[in-house]
Design an enzyme around this catalytic site. Sequence first.
Site, PDB file in Angstrom:
ATOM      1  N   HIS A 167      33.341  13.486 -37.177  1.00  0.00           N
ATOM      2  CA  HIS A 167      33.200  14.897 -36.805  1.00  0.00           C
ATOM      3  C   HIS A 167      32.396  15.637 -37.869  1.00  0.00           C
ATOM      4  CE1 HIS A 167      34.102  18.630 -34.766  1.00  0.00           C
ATOM      5  NE2 HIS A 167      34.561  19.156 -35.903  1.00  0.00           N
ATOM      6  N   CYS A 204      29.664  18.111 -31.667  1.00  0.00           N
ATOM      7  CA  CYS A 204      29.773  18.477 -33.091  1.00  0.00           C
ATOM      8  C   CYS A 204      28.502  18.187 -33.877  1.00  0.00           C
ATOM      9  CB  CYS A 204      30.994  17.826 -33.738  1.00  0.00           C
ATOM     10  SG  CYS A 204      30.878  16.034 -33.971  1.00  0.00           S
ATOM     11  N   ASP A 231      32.171  24.874 -36.357  1.00  0.00           N
ATOM     12  CA  ASP A 231      31.951  23.590 -35.697  1.00  0.00           C
ATOM     13  C   ASP A 231      32.083  23.731 -34.198  1.00  0.00           C
ATOM     14  OD1 ASP A 231      34.727  23.860 -35.411  1.00  0.00           O
ATOM     15  OD2 ASP A 231      35.145  21.766 -35.888  1.00  0.00           O
TER      16      ASP A 231
END
Length: 195
Positions: A158, A107, A170
């Site tokens: 994240h 990520c 993402d």
Amino acid sequence: MTAKVIDPRTGKIAKGTVRLQGLRNGKWVTWDTETVRNANGTVTLKAAPKTTAYVRTLFTGAAYTQTATKGLKVTVKASGAKVIAEAKKHKGALYKFAAAGPKRFDCSGYTMYVYKKAAGKKLPHKANSQQKYGKAVSKGNKRIGDLIIFRSGSYGYHAGIYAGGGYMYDSPHTGARVSKRKIHGSNYVVRRLVA
């Protein structure tokens, strides 16, 4: 850019060709060329530099000495649209822990890579550290291209890039691919890295 071509000796319109040039690796490179055709001696030259650059015009014409203007610095600022355009290019790239592109990403490796390519912004390879970069923006004022960091308490775990309409790009988790998907949860912060 519009240039007006006048012979400094006579003050009259000069006939010839004008080039718009950009400085690349120490050399002037021609981006656009136009010939002076109208009575007022103006030409319109176009270019779309992707990064901040020095530009100049160069005049060449019969019976005239080739003449260049001084280099002028043109500053190019990255936009959210540019960030999203780069983010989309990597759609379908497979998640891999600790990977930072260009074929596989985790990520924060994904956001790090996209912002570097699209805007020249350097981010660390860790979501928790990325939440300290850029300008803090309220959730209600987020714009396309903003960095989103999801948190557990205050720890960033994240990272994604806001795509508008409640969606983000993402690289979610092992076995998944970079994609545009709905923002999940509400414990996240928004950081603005581009204008």
